[in-house]
Design a protein around this motif. Structure first.
Motif, PDB file in Angstrom:
ATOM      1  N   TRP A 118       0.827  -1.197   0.000  1.00 49.12           N
ATOM      2  CA  TRP A 118       0.000   0.000   0.000  1.00 49.12           C
ATOM      3  C   TRP A 118       0.865   1.253   0.000  1.00 49.12           C
ATOM      4  N   ASP A 122      -6.917   1.975  -6.154  1.00 50.28           N
ATOM      5  CA  ASP A 122      -7.340   1.920  -4.759  1.00 50.28           C
ATOM      6  C   ASP A 122      -8.821   1.540  -4.714  1.00 50.28           C
ATOM      7  N   TYR A 123      -9.255   0.996  -3.579  1.00 44.08           N
ATOM      8  CA  TYR A 123     -10.647   0.545  -3.478  1.00 44.08           C
ATOM      9  C   TYR A 123     -11.099   0.571  -2.027  1.00 44.08           C
ATOM     10  N   ASP A 156      -8.230   0.576   1.140  1.00 43.51           N
ATOM     11  CA  ASP A 156      -7.004  -0.017   0.605  1.00 43.51           C
ATOM     12  C   ASP A 156      -6.362   0.888  -0.438  1.00 43.51           C
ATOM     13  N   THR A 157      -5.052   1.132  -0.259  1.00 43.25           N
ATOM     14  CA  THR A 157      -4.303   2.019  -1.151  1.00 43.25           C
ATOM     15  C   THR A 157      -3.208   1.262  -1.893  1.00 43.25           C
ATOM     16  N   GLY A 180      -3.329   0.512  -4.934  1.00 42.40           N
ATOM     17  CA  GLY A 180      -3.456   0.797  -6.351  1.00 42.40           C
ATOM     18  C   GLY A 180      -2.310   1.580  -6.943  1.00 42.40           C
ATOM     19  N   ASP A 193      -5.228   6.303  -7.778  1.00 36.13           N
ATOM     20  CA  ASP A 193      -6.103   6.509  -6.627  1.00 36.13           C
ATOM     21  C   ASP A 193      -7.512   6.043  -6.959  1.00 36.13           C
ATOM     22  N   TRP A 194      -8.390   6.097  -5.977  1.00 34.50           N
ATOM     23  CA  TRP A 194      -9.754   5.582  -6.119  1.00 34.50           C
ATOM     24  C   TRP A 194     -10.510   6.310  -7.224  1.00 34.50           C
TER      25      TRP A 194
END
Length: 600
Positions: free
Chosen positions: A470, A508-509, A516-517, A519, A522-523
């Motif tokens: 992460w 991210d999700y 959770d990072t 990714g 980013d989200w």
């Protein structure tokens, strides 16, 4: 009876509990109500009408005009009701009770799939398309396309499942056209067909009996373009059912000439070794949750492709069907899975008896049967209890191979070199989630771990199904990118021992445990982290072909002799669907209210 007042207006598809919404995190019962009209004459001529849901999480009970038409369990797969007798011309009322059973509750424990609090968000509601489909009394329920690579070229077997209310003589016609364009958001396969060129033209007179018939057409010695990530050549098949001069039904679908198999410890694509440069993706977006529009789905996959990946793990559940349509067009190999996730002994035993996981697997398999992008079905992720797990895996594998023996089977296990359940269950690929230097050990230990796996299991392909780190929690983007770079050097040095690796995750999700990072973006997909560029550099510079491939006997997955008639009707017939509701602001609205006490 439900009250007529007090309902809220909401768009469908949508989730009912996204982060930041009024009902953030809600798990429990929601009622939906829709009043709609059926025009005069639509139901004439012995036509049949199906009510199709692409996904509802988790249990759906459905009433039409006060009559209970049925229920479905499972939050990620399609289901169909024959509502011919319940539907009427004029005004109709559809009511759906959706129970998003709370994870880790007494109602879900050991029973639901999944049942534990998982590391993603438990989105509830009617979050994928709902529509009516009207067909004639004789119609094509589905069209399965099975290409096979032979010594003299390719063959194509087309299996049409035909349903008829009465016995009659008809003609089944099959045409195959190359795709003029493999891109575009329009799901209708006709939109990409080059109708001026025909690769296959077959027809057969058929004497239908009342009920279900399976008609098989076959073409051999075809000179065609093969589908691969580098060259995602697609074809469009159309099947027509004709009685005299009348066309009773017509279906279209895209497919590709692609074959997957194993040779010793290598995965083969069209007879050649392939290395899987992978990314995982959760179906998750701010505000929308899992109710994504076609444009957002396509853009996610385009970004994955831009990073140099040739492989996508659609975790940890069947994604929207357009995910796989677009993967076909963009050229991404795909791992698709069912959410048998973190199951323990009792959960595995209960699921073997209940069969909901098997139902989900078959619903997924039949929905996505014609997608060349999908090369592997994943049956479980990080489950415990080896004997109970082997029993369930064998049961799932038997069902999968009977319906679709053309793809590979696997499970994703947590790192443990003594876990031999993949081999005991007779699966095709040993997939291991590795988090060295994150949850255990040092990153450098990954090298010894890979070598130990290959020493213990010399004759099965090995894939690192997850590795990741992460960027949040004080770690930062630089350390995350550095972790990937160091891990990739280890993987690249062991490319003769493993067949691929999948970074967790592309984006991210949200999660019911912690945001959770992991990714590379980013989200919101608005910021590309340093990791994005590190993955892109590594994947694009990685050699495409294997060097010095291992010798051995190639085991290609061929079509079984038995033909399994699917219990699921053709939910992929997107060309003819008539939407009750949709994702856009002009697609109609559905009414909803909270009718029962909230749980959790």
């Amino acid at each position: 009876a439900l009250a007529k007042e007090g309902w809220r207006r909401v768009h469908v598809p949508s989730v009912n509990n996204a982060r930041g919404s009024e009902n953030e995190g809600y798990q429990g019962v929601t009622w939906y109500r829709r009043v709609f009209e059926v025009r005069s004459g639509l139901l004439s001529g012995s036509r049949r009408v199906f009510l199709i849901f692409h996904s509802v999480n988790y249990v759906a009970d459905v009433w039409l005009n006060g009559e209970y038409v049925g229920y479905h369990e499972g939050g990620f797969t399609p289901f169909v009701f024959d509502v011919t007798r319940s539907l009427r011309e004029g005004v109709n009322e559809l009511v759906v009770r959706v129970d998003n059973v709370p994870w880790d509750s007494e109602d879900s424990r050991f029973v639901a799939v999944p049942y534990k609090k998982c590391d993603w968000w438990n989105y509830g509601g009617i979050y994928r398309d709902v529509y009516l489909e009207v067909v004639n009394a004789t119609y094509i329920a589905r069209l399965d396309l099975v290409p096979r690579k032979l010594g003299g070229g390719w063959s194509l077997e087309a299996r049409a499942v035909i349903v008829s209310a009465s016995g009659k003589r008809v003609k089944l016609e099959l045409r195959v056209h190359p795709a003029s364009s493999a891109s575009g958001l329009e799901p209708d396969a006709r939109s990409i067909a080059n109708l001026s060129e025909t690769s296959v033209a077959l027809s057969q007179e058929v004497e239908l009996e009342p009920g279900v018939s399976v008609v098989v057409l076959r073409a051999d010695g075809l000179s065609v373009r093969e589908w691969s990530p580098e060259s995602p050549a697609l074809y469009v098949a159309t099947a027509r059912l004709v009685e005299g001069e009348t066309v009773l039904d017509e279906v279209w679908d895209q497919f590709g000439f692609r074959e997957v198999g194993v040779k010793g410890s290598r995965i083969l694509l069209n007879g050649e070794p392939v290395f899987l440069k992978g990314l995982s993706r959760h179906e998750d977006y701010p505000g929308l949750g899992r109710a994504l529009t076609p444009g957002l789905i396509y853009e996610d996959l385009r970004i994955v492709k831009e990073m140099g990946a040739n492989f996508l793990r659609t975790a940890h559940y069947p994604n929207h069907p357009l995910t796989y349509v677009y993967a076909d067009r963009l050229g991404l190999l795909v791992w698709e899975e069912i959410p048998v996730y973190w199951f323990d002994c009792e959960g595995l035993r209960v699921q073997l008896a209940r069969g909901i996981a098997k139902q989900m697997l078959l619903e997924t398999l039949y929905r996505d049967f014609n997608r060349p992008s999908i090369i592997v079905w994943n049956l479980a992720n990080e489950c415990g209890c080896r004997d109970e797990r082997v029993a369930l895996l064998k049961d799932l594998a038997q069902a999968a191979r009977r319906a679709d023996p053309t793809r590979l089977l696997t499970q994703a296990i947590a790192w443990d070199p003594s876990d031999d359940t993949t081999l005991r269950a007779g699966l095709d690929v040993l997939s291991v989630n590795m988090y060295f230097g994150v949850f255990y050990g040092k990153l450098e230990d990954m090298d010894a771990a890979i070598k130990e796996l290959r020493r213990r299991y010399p004759n099965i392909p090995i894939v690192i199904s997850e590795f990741g780190y992460w960027s949040g929690g004080g770690v930062g983007e630089a350390r995350q990118a550095e972790y990937f770079a160091r891990a990739w050097r280890i993987i690249e040095a062991n490319r003769g021992k493993v067949c691929g690796a999948v970074w967790w995750t592309a984006f991210d999700y949200d999660s019911m445990i912690v945001f959770d990072t992991f990714g590379a973006l980013d989200w919101q997909r608005g910021r590309r982290k340093l990791l994005f560029y590190e993955i892109k550099r590594a994947y694009e510079s990685f050699p495409r072909a294997e060097e010095g491939g291992q010798k051995g006997i190639a085991v290609i997955l061929l079509l079984a002799a038995a033909v399994a008639v699917p219990p699921l009707y053709a939910v992929w017939k997107l060309a003819r669907k008539k939407y009750l509701v949709g994702a856009g602001s002009n697609d109609g609205e559905r009414e909803r209210r909270f009718h029962e006490k909230r749980v959790g």
